[in-house]
Design a protein around this motif. Structure first.
Motif, PDB file in Angstrom:
ATOM      1  N   VAL A   1       0.835  -1.196   0.000  1.00 40.62           N
ATOM      2  CA  VAL A   1       0.000   0.000   0.000  1.00 40.62           C
ATOM      3  C   VAL A   1       0.872   1.249   0.000  1.00 40.62           C
ATOM      4  O   VAL A   1       1.978   1.259   0.529  1.00 40.62           O
ATOM      5  CB  VAL A   1      -0.950   0.018   1.214  1.00 40.62           C
ATOM      6  N   ASP A   2       0.357   2.308  -0.600  1.00 37.57           N
ATOM      7  CA  ASP A   2       1.079   3.571  -0.675  1.00 37.57           C
ATOM      8  C   ASP A   2       0.046   4.663  -0.875  1.00 37.57           C
ATOM      9  O   ASP A   2      -1.144   4.387  -1.052  1.00 37.57           O
ATOM     10  CB  ASP A   2       2.078   3.535  -1.844  1.00 37.57           C
ATOM     11  N   ASN A   3       0.490   5.918  -0.863  1.00 41.17           N
ATOM     12  CA  ASN A   3      -0.463   7.001  -1.088  1.00 41.17           C
ATOM     13  C   ASN A   3      -0.613   7.331  -2.565  1.00 41.17           C
ATOM     14  O   ASN A   3      -1.283   8.294  -2.927  1.00 41.17           O
ATOM     15  CB  ASN A   3      -0.062   8.253  -0.303  1.00 41.17           C
ATOM     16  N   SER A   4      -0.006   6.521  -3.423  1.00 42.14           N
ATOM     17  CA  SER A   4      -0.141   6.718  -4.861  1.00 42.14           C
ATOM     18  C   SER A   4       0.007   5.376  -5.569  1.00 42.14           C
ATOM     19  O   SER A   4       0.924   4.609  -5.275  1.00 42.14           O
ATOM     20  CB  SER A   4       0.924   7.705  -5.364  1.00 42.14           C
ATOM     21  N   VAL A   5      -0.917   5.088  -6.485  1.00 41.88           N
ATOM     22  CA  VAL A   5      -0.834   3.872  -7.294  1.00 41.88           C
ATOM     23  C   VAL A   5      -1.042   4.261  -8.751  1.00 41.88           C
ATOM     24  O   VAL A   5      -1.550   5.342  -9.058  1.00 41.88           O
ATOM     25  CB  VAL A   5      -1.889   2.824  -6.871  1.00 41.88           C
ATOM     26  N   ILE A   6      -0.659   3.383  -9.661  1.00 37.84           N
ATOM     27  CA  ILE A   6      -0.805   3.673 -11.086  1.00 37.84           C
ATOM     28  C   ILE A   6      -1.446   2.481 -11.789  1.00 37.84           C
ATOM     29  O   ILE A   6      -1.334   1.335 -11.336  1.00 37.84           O
ATOM     30  CB  ILE A   6       0.554   4.006 -11.744  1.00 37.84           C
ATOM     31  N   GLY A   7      -2.122   2.771 -12.888  1.00 35.12           N
ATOM     32  CA  GLY A   7      -2.667   1.710 -13.734  1.00 35.12           C
ATOM     33  C   GLY A   7      -3.693   0.834 -13.055  1.00 35.12           C
ATOM     34  O   GLY A   7      -3.720  -0.379 -13.294  1.00 35.12           O
ATOM     35  N   SER A   8      -4.555   1.421 -12.217  1.00 33.45           N
ATOM     36  CA  SER A   8      -5.549   0.609 -11.517  1.00 33.45           C
ATOM     37  C   SER A   8      -6.580   0.029 -12.473  1.00 33.45           C
ATOM     38  O   SER A   8      -7.106  -1.063 -12.250  1.00 33.45           O
ATOM     39  CB  SER A   8      -6.257   1.453 -10.447  1.00 33.45           C
ATOM     40  N   ILE A   9      -6.897   0.762 -13.534  1.00 35.77           N
ATOM     41  CA  ILE A   9      -7.835   0.279 -14.543  1.00 35.77           C
ATOM     42  C   ILE A   9      -7.453   0.891 -15.884  1.00 35.77           C
ATOM     43  O   ILE A   9      -7.374   2.115 -16.020  1.00 35.77           O
ATOM     44  CB  ILE A   9      -9.295   0.616 -14.165  1.00 35.77           C
ATOM     45  N   SER A  10      -7.168   0.043 -16.851  1.00 36.53           N
ATOM     46  CA  SER A  10      -6.715   0.517 -18.161  1.00 36.53           C
ATOM     47  C   SER A  10      -7.191  -0.447 -19.240  1.00 36.53           C
ATOM     48  O   SER A  10      -7.523  -1.606 -18.966  1.00 36.53           O
ATOM     49  CB  SER A  10      -5.179   0.625 -18.215  1.00 36.53           C
ATOM     50  N   ALA A  11      -7.210   0.045 -20.470  1.00 36.24           N
ATOM     51  CA  ALA A  11      -7.579  -0.800 -21.609  1.00 36.24           C
ATOM     52  C   ALA A  11      -6.882  -0.284 -22.855  1.00 36.24           C
ATOM     53  O   ALA A  11      -6.716   0.925 -23.030  1.00 36.24           O
ATOM     54  CB  ALA A  11      -9.090  -0.799 -21.815  1.00 36.24           C
ATOM     55  N   SER A  12      -6.464  -1.197 -23.699  1.00 38.66           N
ATOM     56  CA  SER A  12      -5.905  -0.839 -25.002  1.00 38.66           C
ATOM     57  C   SER A  12      -6.689  -1.592 -26.072  1.00 38.66           C
ATOM     58  O   SER A  12      -7.314  -2.625 -25.794  1.00 38.66           O
ATOM     59  CB  SER A  12      -4.414  -1.192 -25.072  1.00 38.66           C
ATOM     60  N   ASN A  13      -6.657  -1.080 -27.293  1.00 41.27           N
ATOM     61  CA  ASN A  13      -7.457  -1.661 -28.377  1.00 41.27           C
ATOM     62  C   ASN A  13      -8.919  -1.816 -27.954  1.00 41.27           C
ATOM     63  O   ASN A  13      -9.585  -2.803 -28.284  1.00 41.27           O
ATOM     64  CB  ASN A  13      -6.890  -3.016 -28.819  1.00 41.27           C
ATOM     65  N   PHE A  14      -9.385  -0.843 -27.205  1.00 38.28           N
ATOM     66  CA  PHE A  14     -10.748  -0.835 -26.674  1.00 38.28           C
ATOM     67  C   PHE A  14     -11.723  -0.631 -27.825  1.00 38.28           C
ATOM     68  O   PHE A  14     -11.517   0.229 -28.689  1.00 38.28           O
ATOM     69  CB  PHE A  14     -10.865   0.315 -25.676  1.00 38.28           C
ATOM     70  N   ALA A  15     -12.801  -1.394 -27.827  1.00 38.23           N
ATOM     71  CA  ALA A  15     -13.793  -1.294 -28.898  1.00 38.23           C
ATOM     72  C   ALA A  15     -15.182  -1.127 -28.298  1.00 38.23           C
ATOM     73  O   ALA A  15     -15.436  -1.552 -27.165  1.00 38.23           O
ATOM     74  CB  ALA A  15     -13.744  -2.545 -29.777  1.00 38.23           C
ATOM     75  N   PRO A  16     -16.102  -0.496 -29.028  1.00 38.21           N
ATOM     76  CA  PRO A  16     -17.469  -0.324 -28.525  1.00 38.21           C
ATOM     77  C   PRO A  16     -18.079  -1.651 -28.069  1.00 38.21           C
ATOM     78  O   PRO A  16     -17.928  -2.683 -28.727  1.00 38.21           O
ATOM     79  CB  PRO A  16     -18.214   0.252 -29.733  1.00 38.21           C
ATOM     80  N   GLY A  17     -18.751  -1.601 -26.900  1.00 36.15           N
ATOM     81  CA  GLY A  17     -19.373  -2.789 -26.332  1.00 36.15           C
ATOM     82  C   GLY A  17     -18.492  -3.539 -25.356  1.00 36.15           C
ATOM     83  O   GLY A  17     -18.982  -4.395 -24.605  1.00 36.15           O
ATOM     84  N   GLN A  18     -17.198  -3.241 -25.333  1.00 28.43           N
ATOM     85  CA  GLN A  18     -16.292  -3.925 -24.416  1.00 28.43           C
ATOM     86  C   GLN A  18     -16.240  -3.208 -23.065  1.00 28.43           C
ATOM     87  O   GLN A  18     -16.512  -2.010 -22.966  1.00 28.43           O
ATOM     88  CB  GLN A  18     -14.885  -4.002 -25.008  1.00 28.43           C
ATOM     89  N   SER A  19     -15.861  -3.970 -22.020  1.00 26.81           N
ATOM     90  CA  SER A  19     -15.747  -3.420 -20.669  1.00 26.81           C
ATOM     91  C   SER A  19     -14.420  -3.838 -20.056  1.00 26.81           C
ATOM     92  O   SER A  19     -13.844  -4.870 -20.423  1.00 26.81           O
ATOM     93  CB  SER A  19     -16.894  -3.916 -19.774  1.00 26.81           C
ATOM     94  N   VAL A  20     -13.951  -3.038 -19.113  1.00 23.66           N
ATOM     95  CA  VAL A  20     -12.745  -3.361 -18.360  1.00 23.66           C
ATOM     96  C   VAL A  20     -13.018  -3.056 -16.891  1.00 23.66           C
ATOM     97  O   VAL A  20     -13.725  -2.097 -16.564  1.00 23.66           O
ATOM     98  CB  VAL A  20     -11.528  -2.558 -18.881  1.00 23.66           C
ATOM     99  N   ASN A  21     -12.492  -3.917 -16.008  1.00 23.65           N
ATOM    100  CA  ASN A  21     -12.727  -3.779 -14.573  1.00 23.65           C
ATOM    101  C   ASN A  21     -11.427  -3.489 -13.831  1.00 23.65           C
ATOM    102  O   ASN A  21     -10.346  -3.895 -14.262  1.00 23.65           O
ATOM    103  CB  ASN A  21     -13.339  -5.067 -13.999  1.00 23.65           C
ATOM    104  N   GLY A  22     -11.547  -2.821 -12.705  1.00 23.08           N
ATOM    105  CA  GLY A  22     -10.401  -2.567 -11.841  1.00 23.08           C
ATOM    106  C   GLY A  22     -10.882  -2.110 -10.481  1.00 23.08           C
ATOM    107  O   GLY A  22     -12.073  -1.870 -10.274  1.00 23.08           O
ATOM    108  N   PHE A  23      -9.965  -2.023  -9.540  1.00 23.45           N
ATOM    109  CA  PHE A  23     -10.348  -1.572  -8.205  1.00 23.45           C
ATOM    110  C   PHE A  23      -9.213  -0.777  -7.582  1.00 23.45           C
ATOM    111  O   PHE A  23      -8.047  -0.889  -7.964  1.00 23.45           O
ATOM    112  CB  PHE A  23     -10.716  -2.755  -7.300  1.00 23.45           C
TER     113      PHE A  23
END
Length: 212
Positions: free
Chosen positions: A55-77
Motif C-alpha cells: 500500500v502507498d499514497n499513490s498507485v498507477i494503472g488501476s484500470i486501463s484498456a488498449s485496443n478498446f472497442a465499442p461494447g467492451q468493458s474493463v474492470n479494476g479496483f
C-alpha cells in the motif's frame, strides 16, 4: 460608671483583641497531576490495487484498456486503506480528472462514450471485485447530469466531487475497503472515436469529519 465596671469592660475588650489576633494552624495536603501531554495524531489514506506489492499514497494503472472497442468493458479496483494506529476516517471524497491524449477527429471526445460503474465492495479487499453496493446512480445525481449512463466526461476535470464514500460507516484505523470500477465503451459509439485516447487521474481525499 464605677471604676470596677470600667475595668471589666477594658478586660473584655482586651480578651477579644487577643482572640481576634490569634493564628490557627489547621493541617492541609497538596497533590499534583504532572506530565499531561498532548500530541496530534495522523490521518492517513493509503491505496492499493492489483498492480501494487504494498500500500502507498499513490498507485498507477488501476484500470486501463488498449485496443478498446465499442461494447467492451474493463474492470479494476482501488483499495482504500487506513493503516493501524492512526485516526478513524469518517468519509472519503473522490474526484476524477480526465484529459484527452489522442484525438484524431476534433468532433469526438472519448470521455463522452466511456460509461462508468462504481461499487463499494462489501467484502474484505482482495484481488477481485465481487458484490458490493452500486453507487453509480448516487454519483450521477451528485456530479453528473442525473441521467444514466454516468460517463467519464461528467466528472468535470477534477472539479466535480463525490463526497459520500463510507459516510455513516467510516473507515476505522486498521481497516480497508475496495472501490470497484467498470468502464464500458458505449456500444453506440461510431467511427469518429477510432484512435482516441484519454488519461484519467482518480483522487481520493479522506476526511476526519463528514462536515469537511
Amino acid at each position: 460608671m464605677s471604676r470596677r465596671i470600667a475595668l471589666s469592660i477594658l478586660s473584655i475588650v482586651a480578651s477579644l483583641a487577643i482572640v481576634g489576633g490569634a493564628t490557627y494552624a489547621f493541617f492541609s495536603a497538596t497533590a499534583t497531576s504532572s506530565s499531561n501531554t498532548f500530541a496530534s495524531g495522523t490521518l492517513t489514506l493509503n491505496l492499493d490495487d492489483v498492480n501494487e506489492s504494498a500500500v502507498d499514497n499513490s498507485v498507477i494503472g488501476s484500470i486501463s484498456a488498449s485496443n478498446f472497442a465499442p461494447g467492451q468493458s474493463v474492470n479494476g479496483f482501488v483499495s482504500l486503506d487506513n493503516p493501524a494506529g492512526g485516526i478513524d476516517i469518517a468519509e472519503v471524497e473522490m474526484t476524477m480528472d480526465t484529459s484527452e491524449t489522442a484525438d484524431p477527429g476534433a468532433d469526438s471526445d472519448l470521455r463522452d462514450v466511456l460509461n462508468l460503474t462504481v461499487l463499494l465492495d462489501d467484502n474484505t479487499p482482495d484481488s477481485l471485485c465481487s458484490g458490493g453496493t452500486d453507487l453509480t446512480t448516487t454519483i450521477d445525481s451528485q456530479v453528473g447530469n442525473n441521467a444514466a449512463p454516468l460517463t467519464l466526461g461528467e466528472f468535470d476535470n477534477g472539479t466535480d466531487e463525490f463526497d459520500a464514500f463510507l459516510t455513516g460507516v467510516g473507515l476505522p484505523d486498521g481497516t480497508a475497503r475496495n472501490v470497484c470500477f467498470t468502464v464500458t465503451f458505449d456500444s453506440g459509439a461510431g467511427n469518429i472515436y477510432q484512435g482516441d485516447a484519454v488519461d484519467t487521474t482518480i483522487t481520493f481525499t479522506a476526511n476526519q469529519n463528514v462536515i469537511q
